[in-house]
Design a protein around this motif. Structure first.
Motif, PDB file in Angstrom:
ATOM      1  N   LEU A  82       1.181  -1.103  -0.033  1.00 53.83           N
ATOM      2  CA  LEU A  82      -0.101  -0.226  -0.092  1.00 53.83           C
ATOM      3  C   LEU A  82       0.829   1.390  -0.107  1.00 53.83           C
ATOM      4  O   LEU A  82       1.597   1.439   1.042  1.00 53.83           O
ATOM      5  N   SER A  83       0.613   2.007  -0.961  1.00 54.74           N
ATOM      6  CA  SER A  83       1.200   3.107  -0.663  1.00 54.74           C
ATOM      7  C   SER A  83       0.780   4.770  -0.773  1.00 54.74           C
ATOM      8  O   SER A  83      -0.398   4.435  -1.743  1.00 54.74           O
ATOM      9  N   VAL A  84       1.106   4.714   0.172  1.00 50.90           N
ATOM     10  CA  VAL A  84      -0.302   6.288   0.528  1.00 50.90           C
ATOM     11  C   VAL A  84      -0.042   8.017  -0.285  1.00 50.90           C
ATOM     12  O   VAL A  84       1.687   7.849   0.306  1.00 50.90           O
ATOM     13  N   ARG A  85       0.238   8.479  -1.306  1.00 49.58           N
ATOM     14  CA  ARG A  85       1.010   9.971  -1.549  1.00 49.58           C
ATOM     15  C   ARG A  85       0.645  11.214  -0.191  1.00 49.58           C
ATOM     16  O   ARG A  85      -0.813  11.281  -0.648  1.00 49.58           O
ATOM     17  N   GLY A  86       1.423  11.757  -0.270  1.00 46.61           N
ATOM     18  CA  GLY A  86       0.932  12.959   0.760  1.00 46.61           C
ATOM     19  C   GLY A  86       2.880  13.877   0.936  1.00 46.61           C
ATOM     20  O   GLY A  86       3.968  13.554   0.342  1.00 46.61           O
ATOM     21  N   ILE A  87       2.607  13.630   2.257  1.00 49.55           N
ATOM     22  CA  ILE A  87       4.026  14.447   2.723  1.00 49.55           C
ATOM     23  C   ILE A  87       5.077  13.101   3.317  1.00 49.55           C
ATOM     24  O   ILE A  87       5.114  12.668   3.731  1.00 49.55           O
ATOM     25  N   ILE A  88       6.258  13.793   3.077  1.00 49.59           N
ATOM     26  CA  ILE A  88       7.464  12.016   2.676  1.00 49.59           C
ATOM     27  C   ILE A  88       7.974  12.704   3.722  1.00 49.59           C
ATOM     28  O   ILE A  88       9.050  11.948   4.012  1.00 49.59           O
ATOM     29  N   PRO A 137       9.927  25.547 -10.341  1.00 46.71           N
ATOM     30  CA  PRO A 137       9.242  24.645 -11.569  1.00 46.71           C
ATOM     31  C   PRO A 137       9.376  23.257 -11.614  1.00 46.71           C
ATOM     32  O   PRO A 137       8.647  22.145 -12.113  1.00 46.71           O
ATOM     33  N   GLU A 138      10.951  22.870 -11.272  1.00 42.81           N
ATOM     34  CA  GLU A 138      11.421  21.563 -11.372  1.00 42.81           C
ATOM     35  C   GLU A 138      11.179  20.610 -10.164  1.00 42.81           C
ATOM     36  O   GLU A 138      10.829  19.908 -10.780  1.00 42.81           O
ATOM     37  N   LEU A 139      10.433  21.260  -8.577  1.00 43.29           N
ATOM     38  CA  LEU A 139      10.585  20.873  -7.451  1.00 43.29           C
ATOM     39  C   LEU A 139       9.656  21.072  -7.770  1.00 43.29           C
ATOM     40  O   LEU A 139       8.810  22.334  -6.536  1.00 43.29           O
ATOM     41  N   PRO A 140       7.544  20.792  -8.061  1.00 45.51           N
ATOM     42  CA  PRO A 140       6.511  21.623  -7.720  1.00 45.51           C
ATOM     43  C   PRO A 140       5.983  20.396  -6.195  1.00 45.51           C
ATOM     44  O   PRO A 140       5.284  21.593  -5.602  1.00 45.51           O
ATOM     45  N   GLY A 185      22.386  31.927  15.257  1.00 44.50           N
ATOM     46  CA  GLY A 185      22.719  32.296  14.161  1.00 44.50           C
ATOM     47  C   GLY A 185      23.050  31.760  12.743  1.00 44.50           C
ATOM     48  O   GLY A 185      24.010  32.340  11.716  1.00 44.50           O
ATOM     49  N   SER A 186      23.010  29.838  12.965  1.00 47.92           N
ATOM     50  CA  SER A 186      22.991  29.262  11.655  1.00 47.92           C
ATOM     51  C   SER A 186      21.601  29.386  10.688  1.00 47.92           C
ATOM     52  O   SER A 186      20.326  29.936  11.250  1.00 47.92           O
ATOM     53  N   ALA A 187      21.809  29.380   9.331  1.00 41.97           N
ATOM     54  CA  ALA A 187      20.535  29.008   8.849  1.00 41.97           C
ATOM     55  C   ALA A 187      19.771  27.754   8.707  1.00 41.97           C
ATOM     56  O   ALA A 187      20.960  26.982   9.335  1.00 41.97           O
ATOM     57  N   VAL A 188      18.676  27.246   8.773  1.00 45.34           N
ATOM     58  CA  VAL A 188      17.982  25.944   8.489  1.00 45.34           C
ATOM     59  C   VAL A 188      17.297  25.804   7.418  1.00 45.34           C
ATOM     60  O   VAL A 188      16.398  26.734   7.429  1.00 45.34           O
ATOM     61  N   THR A 189      16.870  25.105   7.412  1.00 43.56           N
ATOM     62  CA  THR A 189      15.686  24.615   6.385  1.00 43.56           C
ATOM     63  C   THR A 189      14.471  23.751   6.957  1.00 43.56           C
ATOM     64  O   THR A 189      15.030  22.438   7.603  1.00 43.56           O
ATOM     65  N   LEU A 190      13.421  24.269   6.573  1.00 45.04           N
ATOM     66  CA  LEU A 190      11.864  23.309   7.236  1.00 45.04           C
ATOM     67  C   LEU A 190      11.370  22.851   6.515  1.00 45.04           C
ATOM     68  O   LEU A 190      11.136  22.881   5.399  1.00 45.04           O
ATOM     69  N   PRO A 191      11.691  21.222   6.883  1.00 46.28           N
ATOM     70  CA  PRO A 191      11.072  20.175   5.632  1.00 46.28           C
ATOM     71  C   PRO A 191      10.466  19.827   5.251  1.00 46.28           C
ATOM     72  O   PRO A 191       9.072  20.092   6.131  1.00 46.28           O
ATOM     73  N   CYS A 192       9.187  19.913   3.936  1.00 50.29           N
ATOM     74  CA  CYS A 192       7.726  19.502   3.577  1.00 50.29           C
ATOM     75  C   CYS A 192       8.003  19.449   2.066  1.00 50.29           C
ATOM     76  O   CYS A 192       7.864  20.231   1.185  1.00 50.29           O
ATOM     77  N   VAL A 193       8.079  18.016   2.425  1.00 44.17           N
ATOM     78  CA  VAL A 193       8.224  18.180   0.711  1.00 44.17           C
ATOM     79  C   VAL A 193       6.488  16.520   0.735  1.00 44.17           C
ATOM     80  O   VAL A 193       6.990  15.655   1.255  1.00 44.17           O
ATOM     81  N   PHE A 194       6.113  16.769  -0.495  1.00 47.45           N
ATOM     82  CA  PHE A 194       5.339  15.474  -0.326  1.00 47.45           C
ATOM     83  C   PHE A 194       5.183  14.925  -1.794  1.00 47.45           C
ATOM     84  O   PHE A 194       6.363  14.306  -2.356  1.00 47.45           O
ATOM     85  N   SER A 195       4.771  13.786  -2.484  1.00 44.97           N
ATOM     86  CA  SER A 195       5.620  12.759  -3.210  1.00 44.97           C
ATOM     87  C   SER A 195       4.643  13.445  -4.422  1.00 44.97           C
ATOM     88  O   SER A 195       5.070  13.975  -5.008  1.00 44.97           O
ATOM     89  N   PRO A 196       6.190  13.065  -4.931  1.00 46.60           N
ATOM     90  CA  PRO A 196       7.177  13.132  -6.732  1.00 46.60           C
ATOM     91  C   PRO A 196       5.840  12.705  -7.707  1.00 46.60           C
ATOM     92  O   PRO A 196       4.723  11.633  -6.952  1.00 46.60           O
ATOM     93  N   GLY A 197       5.855  13.687  -8.158  1.00 45.65           N
ATOM     94  CA  GLY A 197       4.791  13.807  -9.118  1.00 45.65           C
ATOM     95  C   GLY A 197       3.195  14.433  -8.877  1.00 45.65           C
ATOM     96  O   GLY A 197       1.994  14.451  -8.964  1.00 45.65           O
ATOM     97  N   ILE A 198       2.895  15.017  -7.726  1.00 48.01           N
ATOM     98  CA  ILE A 198       2.111  15.921  -7.659  1.00 48.01           C
ATOM     99  C   ILE A 198       2.079  17.276  -7.119  1.00 48.01           C
ATOM    100  O   ILE A 198       3.482  17.411  -6.940  1.00 48.01           O
ATOM    101  N   THR A 199       1.612  17.703  -7.015  1.00 51.88           N
ATOM    102  CA  THR A 199       1.844  19.343  -7.250  1.00 51.88           C
ATOM    103  C   THR A 199       0.291  19.941  -6.060  1.00 51.88           C
ATOM    104  O   THR A 199      -0.665  20.401  -6.809  1.00 51.88           O
TER     105      THR A 199
END
Length: 489
Positions: A222-228, A289-292, A242-256
């Motif tokens: 079973l595969s569920v598309r969503g936030i991976i 546009p490359e990584l929607p 003082g440092s830089a940081v990224t807060l990840p929020c990546v969805f399944s590839p192929g969905i916009t």
């Protein structure tokens, strides 16, 4: 037509034989049963100890479907039309096993409609041997097949044809499936369950069928598309002040995802957000546009006040998906000892240290080529050092980790701290006399230059009238001459 009549007659003879045997002896005719997972290979047994100088006529047929596979004494082979479509031969009876009396039928890539009752008929020059086999196909399926987190779906385990008296158990990722109620699904659970798609339900679903003391299994993924990324709610992200940081929020590839939103949640709340309280250095996701499907955000310069919970949300196929992320901020606090003025204590401070199990201090130096050297110092949350010693000038790094591995680090520069220490104040008092002396010398030089400039300007004004200067000089000489003559008389 002859084939269909022959198979029906064979089935009728078997049925009559079974009924007579049951009525006369009270015994029951045990028909071999084969269970196979959809998509796998099934082997239907058919063995005989009869011997013959010539190979028998072999006929495999399925109830109400006619001939599946047949071999004449001449070696001519025939397959039913429904078993050899599109150039693929799904049924096969290995010739190499005939000498041992094994005439089993192999069915490749079995399908649900392959389930049913099969008959193996062996004709040894007039002596006919008949074997009956039941093939049951187990298949796990999901509906709908393409799922987005939050959607309702059903998981079904079909056994075709169903074996009366069989029991079934669900497993998820090789563990007995435990629903939210906390009660494991027993062996007599429904063949179909309806659930809401979540990341926790992704993986391999296995249906375990138990029948007559044996077990058979069938699985599906079973595969569920969503936030991976992050994979779970309330994932912690660690960053130093003082440092830089990224807060990840990546969805399944192929969905916009549409309408992406970042919010900061109130302290102690997982529901209420704080509008407009995002840091000025907070940068929301860019519409690449490359990584929607990547809606990650970043902070260019983290402050201790940026710690807390953040929420990323967006809409996918009508479903609003969200993920909560906790930003843990680390910094090093400095305190001066009251007894030893040249000694300071460094403390590794985190806004949330609930997952931290170990602290380690390391000393980092660089040579003239920029090569880094790391020297472990001690374990523990605090570190005491002497700030006046040049041996301690450099980077002191606090590494913090959990039982699962390294979480992050934070750095402190001792040379920046020593500039504010008593050593710098002592140096200032020693240089005061030098600075005052240089200042006085500079003032004297300026006065001399001013006087020289003044004299120069005066002479410059006189030289502008040379004739007047000659007259004045002549009159002065004549006056002096008369005064001398008058004195002589």
């Amino acid at each position: 037509m002859w084939i269909h009549l022959n198979s029906k007659m064979i089935l009728m003879e078997c049925f009559i034989f079974v009924m007579i045997t049951f009525l006369m002896t009270g015994a029951r005719c045990e028909v071999p049963e084969v269970f196979a997972e959809a998509g796998s290979q099934a082997v239907l047994p058919c063995e005989s100890s009869r011997t013959s100088s010539a190979e028998p006529v072999i006929i495999w047929s399925k109830a109400n479907k006619g001939t599946v596979w047949r071999r004449q004494r001449s070696g001519l082979l025939y397959r039913g039309s429904s078993w050899s479509g599109k150039g693929t031969q799904r049924v096969h009876c290995p010739h190499t096993q005939f000498e041992g009396g094994d005439y089993s039928l192999q069915i490749n890539n079995v399908r649900e409609d392959d389930g049913g009752v099969y008959t193996c008929s062996l004709d040894f020059e007039g002596q006919v041997v008949t074997k009956v086999v039941t093939l049951r196909i187990i298949k796990v399926s999901f509906s709908p097949e393409a799922l987005v987190s939050g959607m309702d779906f059903s998981v079904t385990c079909n056994v075709t044809p169903w074996a009366h008296g069989a029991s079934m158990q669900w497993m998820l990722n090789n563990s007995p499936f435990v629903p939210q109620t906390g009660i494991p699904v027993d062996r007599y659970a429904s063949k179909s369950m309806r659930k809401k798609a979540t990341e926790q339900l992704t993986g391999i679903w296995t249906c375990v069928v138990a029948y007559k003391g044996k077990e058979w299994r069938a699985s599906a993924t079973l595969s569920v598309r969503g936030i991976i990324q992050p994979p779970n709610d309330n994932t912690k992200v660690y960053a130093a002040v003082g440092s830089a940081v990224t807060l990840p929020c990546v969805f399944s590839p192929g969905i916009t995802p549409s309408l992406p939103v970042w919010e900061k949640l109130q302290s102690g709340s997982l529901l209420k957000s704080v509008p407009g309280h995002l840091s000025p250095s907070f940068s929301p996701s860019s519409q690449s546009p490359e990584l929607p499907w990547d809606k990650s955000a970043s902070l260019k310069e983290v402050g201790f006040e940026d710690e807390g919970r953040y929420r990323c949300s967006a809409t996918v196929e009508g479903q609003k998906l969200s993920r909560n992320i906790q930003l843990v901020v680390a910094q090093i606090d400095r305190s001066v000892s009251s007894k030893k003025k040249d000694s300071v204590t460094l403390t590794c401070q985190l806004s949330d240290a609930s997952e931290v199990t170990d602290y380690e201090w390391v000393y980092v130096t660089y040579d003239i080529n920029g090569t880094q050297s790391v020297r472990p110092i001690q374990k523990g949350k605090t570190l005491s050092i002497s700030q006046v010693s040049e041996e301690n000038w450099g980077e002191w790094v606090c590494l913090f980790s959990s039982k699962d591995g390294m979480l992050g680090n934070v750095t402190y520069h001792v040379q920046l701290m020593s500039g504010l220490s008593g050593q710098k104040s002592s140096g200032f008092s020693q240089n005061t006399g030098v600075v005052v002396g240089l200042s006085c010398l500079l003032i004297v030089l300026l006065l001399i230059l001013a006087q020289m400039y003044k004299n120069h300007q005066r002479k410059k004004r006189i030289f502008q009238y040379p004739a007047l200067e000659t007259i004045v000089h002549t009159i002065s000489n004549e006056r002096e001459e008369r005064e001398r003559n008058h004195v002589k008389k």
